[in-house]
Scaffold this motif. Structure first.
Motif, mmCIF file in Angstrom:
data_model
loop_
_atom_site.group_PDB
_atom_site.id
_atom_site.type_symbol
_atom_site.label_atom_id
_atom_site.label_comp_id
_atom_site.label_asym_id
_atom_site.label_seq_id
_atom_site.Cartn_x
_atom_site.Cartn_y
_atom_site.Cartn_z
ATOM 1 N N ALA A 101 0.523 6.334 -8.521
ATOM 2 C CA ALA A 101 0.295 7.209 -7.294
ATOM 3 C C ALA A 101 1.779 8.323 -7.688
ATOM 4 N N VAL A 117 2.976 9.618 -0.298
ATOM 5 C CA VAL A 117 2.197 9.549 -1.037
ATOM 6 C C VAL A 117 2.063 10.731 -1.558
ATOM 7 N N ASN A 171 1.023 -1.383 -0.511
ATOM 8 C CA ASN A 171 0.036 0.197 -0.197
ATOM 9 C C ASN A 171 1.260 1.182 0.028
ATOM 10 N N ASP A 172 2.218 0.995 0.413
ATOM 11 C CA ASP A 172 2.766 1.985 0.826
ATOM 12 C C ASP A 172 4.349 2.046 0.304
ATOM 13 N N ARG A 225 0.324 12.464 -3.827
ATOM 14 C CA ARG A 225 -1.063 12.417 -5.136
ATOM 15 C C ARG A 225 -1.506 10.908 -5.896
ATOM 16 N N ILE A 226 -2.767 10.137 -5.837
ATOM 17 C CA ILE A 226 -3.236 9.358 -6.640
ATOM 18 C C ILE A 226 -3.368 9.437 -7.741
ATOM 19 N N THR A 261 -2.411 1.081 -8.212
ATOM 20 C CA THR A 261 -2.796 2.058 -8.384
ATOM 21 C C THR A 261 -1.900 3.099 -8.338
ATOM 22 N N GLY A 320 2.507 9.234 -13.409
ATOM 23 C CA GLY A 320 2.855 8.547 -12.176
ATOM 24 C C GLY A 320 4.104 8.329 -11.896
#
Length: 122
Positions: free
Chosen positions: A116, A29, A22-23, A31-32, A114, A89
């Motif tokens: 990012a 992070v 997730n990280d 910006r998604i 995702t 991204g």
């Protein structure tokens, strides 16, 4: 020993970090961007199917099919990375693969995650 690129995959582009988490430790992070995916569909090769059928009788790894799957996954990953890059991204979080049969004629390989924008902490 076989060439690692023939039977493995992984990170090949330094400008877009791809992780299954997730990280990213040491990064925040900023910006998604959203979901991105890369897709490829491969048809079955009659020669490799016959070879795989014969090999399955004796047992052991189906090296030709392994190599084809690695190439397919790497192609899906390359397309995934291009999508993230095109949308601005520099990272893909929670990357996963999905592999399904495509209408009985081939295999669909999808890499997704995702997109990012991340930056180092500090």
């Amino acid at each position: 020993m076989a060439n690692i690129d023939e039977y493995g995959g992984g990170q090949h582009t330094p400008d877009v970090l791809v992780v299954t988490t997730n990280d990213v430790p040491g990064y925040k992070v900023d910006r998604i961007i959203g979901e991105v995916f890369g897709l490829t569909v491969r048809s079955r090769n009659i020669g490799s199917q016959i070879g795989a059928g014969l090999k399955s009788l004796a047992g052991g790894e189906l090296r030709g099919l392994t190599k084809t799957l690695v190439e397919s996954r790497n192609q899906a990953m390359d397309r995934l990375i291009e999508q993230a890059r095109a949308r601005g991204g520099n990272a893909i979080l929670m990357m996963r693969f999905d592999v399904t049969e495509a209408d009985g004629n081939g295999t669909e390989i999808c890499a997704y995650g995702t997109a990012a924008v991340i930056s180092p902490n500090g």
